[in-house]
Design a protein around this motif. Structure first.
Motif, mmCIF file in Angstrom:
data_model
loop_
_atom_site.group_PDB
_atom_site.id
_atom_site.type_symbol
_atom_site.label_atom_id
_atom_site.label_comp_id
_atom_site.label_asym_id
_atom_site.label_seq_id
_atom_site.Cartn_x
_atom_site.Cartn_y
_atom_site.Cartn_z
ATOM 1 N N ALA A 12 -20.714 -25.780 66.913
ATOM 2 C CA ALA A 12 -20.189 -27.074 66.711
ATOM 3 C C ALA A 12 -20.493 -27.167 65.105
ATOM 4 C CB ALA A 12 -21.198 -28.153 67.284
ATOM 5 N N VAL A 16 -16.657 -27.562 62.323
ATOM 6 C CA VAL A 16 -16.067 -28.608 61.531
ATOM 7 C C VAL A 16 -15.169 -28.163 60.047
ATOM 8 C CG1 VAL A 16 -18.273 -28.419 59.750
ATOM 9 C CG2 VAL A 16 -17.163 -30.652 60.213
ATOM 10 N N CYS A 133 -27.277 -26.565 59.212
ATOM 11 C CA CYS A 133 -26.314 -26.391 60.183
ATOM 12 C C CYS A 133 -26.639 -25.727 61.316
ATOM 13 C CB CYS A 133 -25.118 -26.169 59.771
ATOM 14 S SG CYS A 133 -24.278 -27.213 58.286
ATOM 15 N N LEU A 180 -26.123 -39.743 60.745
ATOM 16 C CA LEU A 180 -24.994 -39.545 61.230
ATOM 17 C C LEU A 180 -24.683 -38.131 61.510
ATOM 18 C CD1 LEU A 180 -22.012 -40.485 61.619
ATOM 19 C CD2 LEU A 180 -21.407 -39.857 59.220
ATOM 20 N N TYR A 181 -24.938 -37.148 60.677
ATOM 21 C CA TYR A 181 -24.485 -35.704 60.951
ATOM 22 C C TYR A 181 -25.509 -35.190 62.299
ATOM 23 C CZ TYR A 181 -22.130 -35.739 56.465
ATOM 24 O OH TYR A 181 -21.299 -36.257 55.513
ATOM 25 N N ASN A 182 -26.647 -35.599 62.215
ATOM 26 C CA ASN A 182 -27.448 -35.206 63.275
ATOM 27 C C ASN A 182 -27.310 -35.640 64.648
ATOM 28 O OD1 ASN A 182 -29.941 -33.027 62.287
ATOM 29 N ND2 ASN A 182 -29.596 -34.519 60.635
ATOM 30 N N VAL A 184 -24.866 -38.288 65.504
ATOM 31 C CA VAL A 184 -23.631 -38.503 66.125
ATOM 32 C C VAL A 184 -22.799 -37.415 66.145
ATOM 33 C CG1 VAL A 184 -21.841 -40.052 65.851
ATOM 34 C CG2 VAL A 184 -24.104 -40.872 65.233
ATOM 35 N N LEU A 185 -22.355 -36.812 64.963
ATOM 36 C CA LEU A 185 -21.329 -35.731 64.726
ATOM 37 C C LEU A 185 -22.135 -34.209 65.265
ATOM 38 C CD1 LEU A 185 -19.861 -36.689 61.470
ATOM 39 C CD2 LEU A 185 -19.050 -37.123 63.719
ATOM 40 N N HIS A 186 -23.391 -33.988 65.363
ATOM 41 C CA HIS A 186 -24.401 -32.980 65.829
ATOM 42 C C HIS A 186 -23.659 -31.909 65.015
ATOM 43 C CE1 HIS A 186 -25.591 -35.412 69.159
ATOM 44 N NE2 HIS A 186 -24.314 -35.614 69.226
ATOM 45 N N VAL A 187 -23.250 -31.931 63.725
ATOM 46 C CA VAL A 187 -23.231 -30.748 62.976
ATOM 47 C C VAL A 187 -24.306 -30.340 61.968
ATOM 48 C CG1 VAL A 187 -20.645 -31.410 62.986
ATOM 49 C CG2 VAL A 187 -22.146 -32.189 60.986
#
Length: 233
Positions: A12, A16, A133, A180-182, A184-187
């Motif tokens: 994941a 991106v 990441c 957000l990145y951790n 929600v988006l999990h990137v």
């Protein structure tokens, strides 16, 4: 290089970098995010490349290749090996280096797996904005540092940078993006990443380690790779 065993979280983080997003990356990440959220400019990170890059270089997770294209190389025709899980990133970076005189090789692979016999050794290895990441604790991510040490020459250097989320001062933009990145988006996988954990993990694989925190970014270099006897691995 095999990608067998690569976990969903690691995939994941690499996924991106789509063909649609990569053209926006330099502006969104290297210009806006670096200056506004992370408070570590791309020029600061480019200077880190210029201080450490060699004529025999491995770049892990090269992104768009902006730093490699802009770097001041010690020779006109460096040998540059690129490694990433994402073929889009490898393709774009290779294209950017096509006119520079660099001799480029590419490998698809995971930083959390051994490089394998015959991969070779390098006088410089870079991992820039990669480890935030990569899933896991510093103890788990740190396994990659020993694999990197194995392909770093005795006089070589491993260098790079990573965004920290613990025990660093964050402004409201940084806090929002980290969440957000951790969550929600999990990137990103860096909610527990701190400078002491990073330093300790690097120390296990290299004898000479330097880590500086610029804004929310740890800028590191590591020399004198620790060699582990193959019978003890």
């Amino acid at each position: 290089m095999s990608t067998n065993g690569v976990g969903k979280e690691e995939k994941a983080g690499a996924a991106v970098y789509t063909r649609g997003f990569l053209p926006l990356y330099d502006f969104y990440v290297l210009t806006l995010s670096n200056s506004i959220a992370w408070k570590c400019s791309r020029q600061r990170l480019l200077a880190h490349y210029n201080d450490n890059v060699s004529a025999n270089h491995l770049d892990i997770g090269p992104g768009t290749g902006w730093y490699l294209r802009e770097a001041t190389w010690p020779t006109a025709d460096p040998v540059v090996t690129l490694m990433d899980l994402n073929s889009n990133s490898l393709e774009m970076t290779s294209g950017r280096l096509a006119s520079t005189g660099a001799r480029v090789q590419t490998h698809i692979g995971s930083v959390l797996a051994p490089f394998g016999a015959g991969f070779g050794q390098f006088d410089s290895v870079a991992a820039n904005f990669l480890f935030h990441c990569v899933p896991g604790t510093w103890e788990e991510k740190g396994k990659a540092f020993q694999y990197i040490a194995d392909v770093t020459s005795d006089e070589g250097v491993f260098f790079g940078s990573t965004i920290l989320a613990k025990d660093v001062k964050q402004n409201i933009v940084a806090k929002s993006l980290i969440s957000l990145y951790n969550s929600v988006l999990h990137v990103f996988h860096n909610t527990d990443d701190d400078v002491s954990g990073l330093t300790a993990a690097l120390d296990r694989a290299f004898e000479d380690v330097e880590v500086n925190v610029v804004g929310t970014v740890a800028v590191f270099s590591a020399r004198k790779p620790r060699r582990i006897d193959s019978t003890t691995k």
